[in-house]
Design an enzyme around this catalytic site. Sequence first.
Site, PDB file in Angstrom:
ATOM      1  N   ASP A  34       8.285   3.963  -9.594  1.00 55.15           N
ATOM      2  CA  ASP A  34       8.460   3.869 -11.036  1.00 55.15           C
ATOM      3  C   ASP A  34       9.695   3.024 -11.340  1.00 55.15           C
ATOM      4  OD1 ASP A  34      10.806   5.681 -12.275  1.00 55.15           O
ATOM      5  OD2 ASP A  34      10.071   6.621 -10.436  1.00 55.15           O
ATOM      6  N   ASP A  63      13.456   3.408  -9.941  1.00 56.93           N
ATOM      7  CA  ASP A  63      13.771   3.337  -8.514  1.00 56.93           C
ATOM      8  C   ASP A  63      14.628   2.136  -8.144  1.00 56.93           C
ATOM      9  OD1 ASP A  63      12.341   5.667  -8.032  1.00 56.93           O
ATOM     10  OD2 ASP A  63      10.463   4.594  -7.651  1.00 56.93           O
ATOM     11  N   HIS A 103      -7.439  -5.715  -1.145  1.00 58.59           N
ATOM     12  CA  HIS A 103      -6.232  -4.907  -0.980  1.00 58.59           C
ATOM     13  C   HIS A 103      -5.133  -5.720  -0.305  1.00 58.59           C
ATOM     14  CE1 HIS A 103      -4.038  -1.199  -0.948  1.00 58.59           C
ATOM     15  NE2 HIS A 103      -4.155  -0.962   0.345  1.00 58.59           N
ATOM     16  N   ARG A 107       5.750   8.866  -6.955  1.00 56.80           N
ATOM     17  CA  ARG A 107       5.234   7.499  -6.866  1.00 56.80           C
ATOM     18  C   ARG A 107       6.302   6.525  -7.352  1.00 56.80           C
ATOM     19  NH1 ARG A 107       4.283   6.129 -12.059  1.00 56.80           N
ATOM     20  NH2 ARG A 107       3.463   7.681 -13.518  1.00 56.80           N
ATOM     21  N   ASP A 146       0.168  -4.007  -4.075  1.00 60.41           N
ATOM     22  CA  ASP A 146      -1.026  -3.172  -4.242  1.00 60.41           C
ATOM     23  C   ASP A 146      -0.785  -1.745  -3.744  1.00 60.41           C
ATOM     24  OD1 ASP A 146      -3.585  -3.354  -5.446  1.00 60.41           O
ATOM     25  OD2 ASP A 146      -4.527  -3.050  -3.504  1.00 60.41           O
ATOM     26  N   SER A 161       0.835  -1.190   0.000  1.00 62.12           N
ATOM     27  CA  SER A 161       0.000   0.000   0.000  1.00 62.12           C
ATOM     28  C   SER A 161       0.878   1.252   0.000  1.00 62.12           C
ATOM     29  CB  SER A 161      -0.965  -0.031   1.194  1.00 62.12           C
ATOM     30  OG  SER A 161      -1.978   0.940   1.054  1.00 62.12           O
TER      31      SER A 161
END
Length: 244
Positions: free
Chosen positions: A104, A107, A175, A102, A88, A65
């Site tokens: 990607d 990284d 989730h 975020r 997720d 998460s």
Amino acid sequence: MVEVFLNTEDVNVIAVDWSLGADNINYIQSAANTRVVGATTAKLLEELHHTTGLSYSHVHLIGFSLGSYIAGYAGRRVHGIGRITGLDPAGPLFENFDVQVRLDPTDASFVDVIHSDSDSLSELGFGLDKALGHADFYPNGGEKQPGCSQEDVNHWFFLIALQIEQFTDTVACSHMRAIALFTESIPTSGCSFTAYPCQSKADYDAGRCHSCDQGCSEMGYHADKYSAHGKFYLSTTGSPPFCQ
């Protein structure tokens, strides 16, 4: 997951407890805290590198998460991380934002992502559909996992308060399923989640994604052993060990 790793591989496992940063009624604040935790994790890796000779290429960061973005922020600060797995990744405040905020593919040398709850917020999904890595896996279309009730009214409270990190496996079953699927994939004698290249859920639903002509992969821990990159779809069962 830690226990399964230690019983399967000769590895060192470090668990980052950021519960004080995640346990916040204000989801926006929790999301912002991921930057701080990511920076702290990066400092730990740098210290291990300088004092023990740890090779960054041997590091595998796993986040669930919002934790997926912690791993991404750490990887952005420490160049040469071997692998990042996002379980997720949370959708709100991240799905349509720039790659700088975020996870990607830049990284880490290999970034793989499992999308298990990618419905929109209006449909009570708390992950995201956007492909974020070198290999993105969408079990059962990436949403509404089998064996999960879709009618838990408690979702609405968490949706309104945006308390995504407060979930349990009963409140946010789809989730949380990403964690269970990855854990089941770790033992070499366990589940083999063969995943097929596929461009969309519509193609998956239409039965067009059952060929390895363009290269299959395997969802989970052993994904880095495959050269195929892109989006992959597969079906699972609704109970452990989940593989068909």
